[in-house]
Enzyme design. Sequence first.
Site, mmCIF file in Angstrom:
data_model
loop_
_atom_site.group_PDB
_atom_site.id
_atom_site.type_symbol
_atom_site.label_atom_id
_atom_site.label_comp_id
_atom_site.label_asym_id
_atom_site.label_seq_id
_atom_site.Cartn_x
_atom_site.Cartn_y
_atom_site.Cartn_z
ATOM 1 N N CYS A 2 -52.217 -82.749 30.805
ATOM 2 C CA CYS A 2 -52.238 -83.621 29.647
ATOM 3 C C CYS A 2 -50.837 -84.211 29.525
ATOM 4 O O CYS A 2 -49.881 -83.500 29.231
ATOM 5 C CB CYS A 2 -52.606 -82.839 28.391
ATOM 6 S SG CYS A 2 -52.593 -83.840 26.878
ATOM 7 N N GLU A 106 -56.075 -89.774 30.143
ATOM 8 C CA GLU A 106 -56.057 -89.259 31.504
ATOM 9 C C GLU A 106 -56.139 -90.429 32.472
ATOM 10 O O GLU A 106 -56.727 -91.472 32.164
ATOM 11 C CB GLU A 106 -57.211 -88.273 31.723
ATOM 12 C CG GLU A 106 -57.053 -87.416 32.954
ATOM 13 C CD GLU A 106 -55.695 -86.725 33.004
ATOM 14 O OE1 GLU A 106 -54.787 -87.276 33.668
ATOM 15 O OE2 GLU A 106 -55.535 -85.672 32.367
#
Length: 242
Positions: A2, A106
Site C-alpha cells: 500500500c 494500487e
Amino acid sequence: MCGRYFLPRGPAAIAAHFETVSPLPNFPATWNLAPTQDGLVVRRHPESGARHLDALRWGLVPRWAKDASVGARMINARAESLAERPAFRDAFRKRRCLVPADGFYEWPAGGAAPKQPYAIALASGEPMALAGLWEGWRAPDGAILRSFAIVTTEANAKLAALHPRMPAILPREAWPLWLGEDASEDEAALRALLRPCPEAWLAAWPVSTRVNRVAENDAGLLARDPGARPPPGLDDPPPGLA
C-alpha cells in the site's frame, strides 16, 4: 503493498466511527496521502484504555534507528514476518493501531508508462480500518517522532489482478483484539486477523494517472477514468466517493 491512500472524510466523522475520545487532531481532507506525510491512527491509551485519534507520520521509524530517514522504507509491514522482523516485532507485541482510510490506490505490475492507477474502497462506503503498527523514536535533540506502518497480506482473488499484496482490513469485531482491549489476546489470534478480506467487501475502479503525482490532491482523483480498460470484475465507485 500500500503506497498511497485517501481520507477525504474529516476527523470528526472518523472519531465517531471509531469511537475515539481524544481532542480532534487538525487534519485536512486528503485524496492522495503519500509516505512520510502524516496520517490519522487510532490507538489505545495505555492508562485509560480509551481510544485516541492522532496524526502520526507514515513510515515507521524503529526506536533503534540512527535517523528518521529509514521510515521512508518502512511504510508497510508484511503480516507473514512482522513478529520476527526487528523493525516491527516490538510494535506488533505492544503498539498496534488502526489506520482509518476511505480507500487506497494500487498500480498493476508491468504495462506501459504511465501506469494506470486503481482506487479501492469498501463497497458499503464506510471507512476502512487498516491494521497498523506505531512506534515512538527519540531524535538526537530529544524530540519524539511518532510514526506508523500499514500491515499487508496476500491479495484476495479480486485484487490479485492488480497486485499480489493488499492491506489487512479489519472488521469492527476485530478492533478490540488488535488494539489490545481484549485481555485474552495471544500472538496466534492476532496473526489470524491478518488475512485477505472477503472480495464482496470491496469496490475497485480505474482512476486518473494524476494520482501518480504526489502534488495532485483533489476530489477529482477518485472519478472513474473513462478511457481505462480495467480487468474483469471491477466496479463503479461507491456512492459519495466519486
